[in-house]
Scaffold this motif. Structure first.
Motif, PDB file in Angstrom:
ATOM      1  N   CYS A   1      -1.958   6.243   2.035  1.00  0.00           N
ATOM      2  CA  CYS A   1      -0.782   5.567   2.578  1.00  0.00           C
ATOM      3  C   CYS A   1      -1.089   4.084   2.816  1.00  0.00           C
ATOM      4  O   CYS A   1      -0.288   3.212   2.472  1.00  0.00           O
ATOM      5  CB  CYS A   1      -0.367   6.246   3.878  1.00  0.00           C
ATOM      6  N   LEU A   2      -2.251   3.791   3.396  1.00  0.00           N
ATOM      7  CA  LEU A   2      -2.628   2.401   3.666  1.00  0.00           C
ATOM      8  C   LEU A   2      -2.858   1.620   2.373  1.00  0.00           C
ATOM      9  O   LEU A   2      -2.503   0.439   2.283  1.00  0.00           O
ATOM     10  CB  LEU A   2      -3.881   2.343   4.536  1.00  0.00           C
ATOM     11  N   GLU A   3      -3.453   2.268   1.386  1.00  0.00           N
ATOM     12  CA  GLU A   3      -3.669   1.598   0.102  1.00  0.00           C
ATOM     13  C   GLU A   3      -2.343   1.241  -0.556  1.00  0.00           C
ATOM     14  O   GLU A   3      -2.177   0.156  -1.101  1.00  0.00           O
ATOM     15  CB  GLU A   3      -4.521   2.468  -0.822  1.00  0.00           C
ATOM     16  N   GLU A   4      -1.375   2.120  -0.477  1.00  0.00           N
ATOM     17  CA  GLU A   4      -0.044   1.845  -1.026  1.00  0.00           C
ATOM     18  C   GLU A   4       0.638   0.734  -0.221  1.00  0.00           C
ATOM     19  O   GLU A   4       1.273  -0.151  -0.798  1.00  0.00           O
ATOM     20  CB  GLU A   4       0.811   3.115  -1.035  1.00  0.00           C
TER      21      GLU A   4
ATOM     22  N   GLN B   1       1.813  -2.887  -1.870  1.00  0.00           N
ATOM     23  CA  GLN B   1       3.185  -3.396  -1.789  1.00  0.00           C
ATOM     24  C   GLN B   1       3.252  -4.686  -0.968  1.00  0.00           C
ATOM     25  O   GLN B   1       3.983  -5.614  -1.315  1.00  0.00           O
ATOM     26  CB  GLN B   1       4.104  -2.327  -1.198  1.00  0.00           C
ATOM     27  N   ALA B   2       2.495  -4.751   0.100  1.00  0.00           N
ATOM     28  CA  ALA B   2       2.484  -5.955   0.936  1.00  0.00           C
ATOM     29  C   ALA B   2       1.928  -7.139   0.159  1.00  0.00           C
ATOM     30  O   ALA B   2       2.475  -8.250   0.218  1.00  0.00           O
ATOM     31  CB  ALA B   2       1.669  -5.707   2.204  1.00  0.00           C
ATOM     32  N   ASN B   3       0.861  -6.916  -0.601  1.00  0.00           N
ATOM     33  CA  ASN B   3       0.269  -8.008  -1.381  1.00  0.00           C
ATOM     34  C   ASN B   3       1.242  -8.578  -2.407  1.00  0.00           C
ATOM     35  O   ASN B   3       1.242  -9.782  -2.655  1.00  0.00           O
ATOM     36  CB  ASN B   3      -1.020  -7.546  -2.066  1.00  0.00           C
ATOM     37  N   LYS B   4       2.064  -7.726  -2.989  1.00  0.00           N
ATOM     38  CA  LYS B   4       3.076  -8.198  -3.936  1.00  0.00           C
ATOM     39  C   LYS B   4       4.024  -9.191  -3.282  1.00  0.00           C
ATOM     40  O   LYS B   4       4.545 -10.091  -3.922  1.00  0.00           O
ATOM     41  CB  LYS B   4       3.894  -7.022  -4.492  1.00  0.00           C
TER      42      LYS B   4
END
Length: 165
Positions: free
Chosen positions: A11-14, A18-21
């Motif tokens: 969940c954190l990796e996803e 998405q946040a980095n995008k």
């Protein structure tokens, strides 16, 4: 029921992907950048006496400019020591230049003020205009202005150099 870290890793990796995008950073990853671990230290009233400073400035004359870049002793407020600041927004130094010495032309974001303490022949060239400095003179250098400082007199010159953010 407590969640195990292994359960939240995907969940954190996803979330991170998405946040980095969107050019977002998780708070917990950057907290140390903007949250201090303790309240900042505060400047305290303090007086540096010329009678104490002058002998030390004479000792700096034993050091070559090539080795030291500038013969300056920076003030460090006792409340901020060992940081080189008079206050959180001001730093300052006492500098001495021998006859013929010139600091390289440079500029910096903060503005600067120089106050002549002793000697004749000091100068600061600000954006190509040479401003003479003797005892009691004040020269203000605007932020971002190209400048140099030096001594074209026959004796050492001493000045106070204040840089304010």
């Amino acid at each position: 029921m407590a969640t195990r870290e292994s359960d939240t890793r995907p969940c954190l990796e996803e979330l991170r992907r998405q946040a980095n995008k969107l050019h977002l950073i998780e708070f917990w990853e950057s907290r140390s950048v903007f949250e201090l671990p303790a309240p900042p230290r505060r400047a305290v009233p303090y007086c540096w006496k010329w009678a104490d400073l002058y002998p030390l400035m004479l000792k700096t004359l034993e050091m070559s400019v090539e080795r030291s870049f500038r013969r300056s002793l920076m003030f460090s407020n006792p409340g901020l020591y060992p940081q080189p600041f008079l206050t959180p927004a001001l730093n300052g130094a006492c500098s001495v230049y021998l006859p013929g010495e010139v600091a390289p032309v440079h500029r910096h974001t903060p503005s600067a003020s120089r106050f002549g303490l002793e000697g004749v022949g000091g100068f600061t060239t600000v954006d190509g205009e040479k401003c003479r400095m003797t005892r009691g003179d004040l020269i203000v250098t605007p932020r971002g202005a190209w400048h140099d400082l030096g001594n074209d007199g026959d004796e050492p010159i001493f000045f106070l150099d204040i840089v304010n953010d």
